[in-house]
Motif scaffolding. Sequence first.
Motif, mmCIF file in Angstrom:
data_model
loop_
_atom_site.group_PDB
_atom_site.id
_atom_site.type_symbol
_atom_site.label_atom_id
_atom_site.label_comp_id
_atom_site.label_asym_id
_atom_site.label_seq_id
_atom_site.Cartn_x
_atom_site.Cartn_y
_atom_site.Cartn_z
ATOM 1 N N CYS A 494 37.225 15.267 51.953
ATOM 2 C CA CYS A 494 38.525 15.640 51.397
ATOM 3 C C CYS A 494 39.541 14.531 51.651
ATOM 4 N N ARG A 495 39.511 13.953 52.865
ATOM 5 C CA ARG A 495 40.427 12.862 53.183
ATOM 6 C C ARG A 495 40.187 11.663 52.262
ATOM 7 N N LYS A 496 38.915 11.369 52.030
ATOM 8 C CA LYS A 496 38.595 10.234 51.164
ATOM 9 C C LYS A 496 39.109 10.469 49.745
ATOM 10 N N LYS A 497 38.956 11.678 49.256
ATOM 11 C CA LYS A 497 39.430 11.975 47.902
ATOM 12 C C LYS A 497 40.949 11.880 47.815
ATOM 13 N N ILE A 498 41.623 12.431 48.824
ATOM 14 C CA ILE A 498 43.085 12.398 48.808
ATOM 15 C C ILE A 498 43.587 10.953 48.895
ATOM 16 N N ASN A 499 42.988 10.147 49.776
ATOM 17 C CA ASN A 499 43.430 8.761 49.929
ATOM 18 C C ASN A 499 43.124 7.915 48.698
ATOM 19 N N SER A 500 42.111 8.320 47.936
ATOM 20 C CA SER A 500 41.764 7.553 46.734
ATOM 21 C C SER A 500 42.714 7.827 45.565
ATOM 22 N N THR A 529 46.466 13.426 40.298
ATOM 23 C CA THR A 529 45.032 13.635 40.103
ATOM 24 C C THR A 529 44.553 12.860 38.883
ATOM 25 N N PRO A 530 43.232 12.622 38.726
ATOM 26 C CA PRO A 530 42.728 11.909 37.536
ATOM 27 C C PRO A 530 43.087 12.598 36.219
ATOM 28 N N CYS A 531 43.350 13.932 36.276
ATOM 29 C CA CYS A 531 43.714 14.638 35.054
ATOM 30 C C CYS A 531 45.212 14.579 34.775
ATOM 31 N N GLY A 532 45.985 13.908 35.649
ATOM 32 C CA GLY A 532 47.390 13.686 35.387
ATOM 33 C C GLY A 532 48.339 14.711 35.941
ATOM 34 N N HIS A 533 47.923 15.532 36.888
ATOM 35 C CA HIS A 533 48.794 16.542 37.477
ATOM 36 C C HIS A 533 49.350 16.054 38.815
ATOM 37 N N PHE A 534 50.572 16.515 39.129
ATOM 38 C CA PHE A 534 51.312 16.069 40.319
ATOM 39 C C PHE A 534 51.316 17.189 41.381
ATOM 40 N N TYR A 535 51.046 16.804 42.638
ATOM 41 C CA TYR A 535 51.051 17.770 43.744
ATOM 42 C C TYR A 535 51.551 17.080 44.997
ATOM 43 N N HIS A 536 52.118 17.904 45.898
ATOM 44 C CA HIS A 536 52.367 17.405 47.251
ATOM 45 C C HIS A 536 51.041 17.018 47.908
ATOM 46 N N ARG A 537 51.067 15.998 48.723
ATOM 47 C CA ARG A 537 49.824 15.564 49.379
ATOM 48 C C ARG A 537 49.248 16.661 50.273
ATOM 49 N N ASN A 538 50.108 17.264 51.107
ATOM 50 C CA ASN A 538 49.628 18.310 52.018
ATOM 51 C C ASN A 538 49.130 19.537 51.256
ATOM 52 N N CYS A 539 49.839 19.877 50.175
ATOM 53 C CA CYS A 539 49.415 21.046 49.381
ATOM 54 C C CYS A 539 48.054 20.787 48.748
ATOM 55 N N LEU A 540 47.876 19.588 48.202
ATOM 56 C CA LEU A 540 46.594 19.269 47.567
ATOM 57 C C LEU A 540 45.473 19.182 48.599
ATOM 58 N N GLN A 541 45.780 18.701 49.812
ATOM 59 C CA GLN A 541 44.760 18.623 50.854
ATOM 60 C C GLN A 541 44.315 20.020 51.289
ATOM 61 N N LYS A 542 45.264 20.937 51.435
ATOM 62 C CA LYS A 542 44.890 22.315 51.777
ATOM 63 C C LYS A 542 43.987 22.912 50.706
ATOM 64 N N TRP A 543 44.328 22.626 49.443
ATOM 65 C CA TRP A 543 43.521 23.165 48.351
ATOM 66 C C TRP A 543 42.115 22.563 48.358
ATOM 67 N N MET A 544 42.020 21.266 48.563
ATOM 68 C CA MET A 544 40.729 20.594 48.475
ATOM 69 C C MET A 544 39.873 20.778 49.724
ATOM 70 N N ASN A 545 40.411 21.385 50.761
ATOM 71 C CA ASN A 545 39.556 21.752 51.896
ATOM 72 C C ASN A 545 38.525 22.802 51.508
ATOM 73 N N ASP A 546 38.860 23.592 50.490
ATOM 74 C CA ASP A 546 37.950 24.644 50.034
ATOM 75 C C ASP A 546 37.473 24.439 48.598
ATOM 76 N N ASN A 547 38.083 23.497 47.862
ATOM 77 C CA ASN A 547 37.735 23.296 46.452
ATOM 78 C C ASN A 547 37.660 21.798 46.158
ATOM 79 N N ASN A 548 36.936 21.455 45.105
ATOM 80 C CA ASN A 548 36.852 20.050 44.691
ATOM 81 C C ASN A 548 37.296 19.862 43.243
ATOM 82 N N THR A 549 38.159 20.777 42.768
ATOM 83 C CA THR A 549 38.656 20.712 41.399
ATOM 84 C C THR A 549 40.174 20.752 41.401
ATOM 85 N N CYS A 550 40.760 20.403 40.272
ATOM 86 C CA CYS A 550 42.205 20.462 40.113
ATOM 87 C C CYS A 550 42.669 21.914 40.091
#
Length: 559
Positions: A494-500, A529-550
């Motif tokens: 998840c960290r790698k995805k967020i940092n990328s 995100t690659p699909c062009g959506h904007f999120y807070h970093r912390n919010c997106l990290q919480k989401w991607m801890n359990d999911n790998n999609t937008c």
Amino acid sequence: MDKLKSAAPIFAGVVTTVLRLPVFFIMENWVFSTEGEIWSTLILRIYGFVLAILMSTLQRNQLFKLYWNLTTGILLLYLPFQYVVMKVLEPALNGIKINDSATLTAFLLCIATGLLAVHLSEEKTWKAAVLMVNTLTVPAVYIGLPPYVTHYIHDFTATSILCNLFYRVSLSMFGLVEEIYLLIYLIRILGFNSVAKPILDSIQRPFLVFWLATFAYSAVHPVKEIAHVDWTTSLDYWLSFLSTCVEECCRTPVGLMATSVVVAYVASYARLLLEAFLYGFRRIGNHNTSGWIEGVAFFFISIQIGVLENHPTDTHKDVQRRSYPLKITSLLVVAIFLETTYQTLNSKIASFSASTKYSNHIRALMTYIILLLSSCFVVYSVCNLVSNGIFLPLVIVFGSTIIEIVGSLLVYTLFLYDFKYSAENLDDTIFYIKSSVGIVVFVGAVIVSCSGLWLVKNEGISWIQTPCLILHTYFKVWNKFNDGYDAFILRRNCRKKINSLPWATNERLRNHGDVCSICYQVMSSAKITPCGHFYHRNCLQKWMNDNNTCPLCSYRISV
């Protein structure tokens, strides 16, 4: 009339429970009889075991038929034969002259019981007349047949009645086999839990009634060394009296099983009470909790510690020494109850969100505090009672429950703080807390497994301790290690995805002109995100801890 119809199932359930009670007396007197007793022969033990299985497992209609057939056998075999043997057969074989009145009374008694058995019999054809065979002994004596012929006729009569009784019991066995096939078919269609729960409930009730009767008997007839106590002035003796009564209920294997069922009931309703406190007493739904883990644990721990062993009870010190294994067992079962209750309620508390009422959050914190204080008290009591190093691993296990509760309490407090003040980097803090707790619990589980292996090496394999060690090693060591490793790998990915993902520039944020789709707050910085959506970093990290999609379009996000 409607009230009577509604009360009919309750009355039928009470009757069924009462009819199952002889199972416990049969098991104690027949199956668990010692050598030299009247029921110690192998044939009677097998027959008693078969009767116990039938009485405890047959459905209501089949159970009524079984008692019907047993009543018929008693009418034919026991009642008339007692009188015939004592008043007619034995005097005739000893050459004593028999009164005509005694012969007539025996003959009429045999005819009356035979006709009643024919009326009660399921056979309504001429085959039912075979049950009148119990009248043959009296005419044989009256017409003066030789003694050996009369003896053979008596044995033939008794054997015929016993064969008829065995035949009826075997029909009940076939009925039980049919019910088992039907249950297997229903399990395939409806599932195991939906089919097994009513059966277990029907088996539990007789155990509960039997235990209450045994406890009442022990309370009415206290042992001599505590019967003289002045109960109005001493709380300690009250507790001693209650523990002695419970210990008396655990003296036999059947009584121990009944006590285990009672423990399961108490644990189930105690967990329901805590759940009602958590959600509010008016909102509690159906009673879906179970206490079978505590009941089974009480049964096997009691056997291992030696609750079933008989001890002398000449003095009050002997009473205290005899109740010592029961105290240890009770504390260990309470600790198991607290651990399973924590695991159950913790998953429900985790479902609380910011929209949950403030009073429910307070109840959640109070629930954690109640479990924490109770666990500390149990561990303190076990440490004071036990000086043997064998039980120290158990203290470590229950101490790990305290650490888990403290970690959950701290995490939940941080969640509440985040709801109100929106703390930064809270996800990292919670992860470090959970990781620390997990590492400490894992180390404790490894220590317990090593201690168990040391015991196996020095004391040999035990049929209770060894399976418990295997289960503990699998669930508390192997599964915990796999879960922790998977969580670590997931967070690292998840960290790698967020940092990328690229940061949004100030110009793109102004052009975007929208809030974060996860927290609905204004964004001063954002990840794209690659699909062009904007999120807070912390919010997106919480989401991607359990999911790998937008979160918006479900586009798969990869490194």
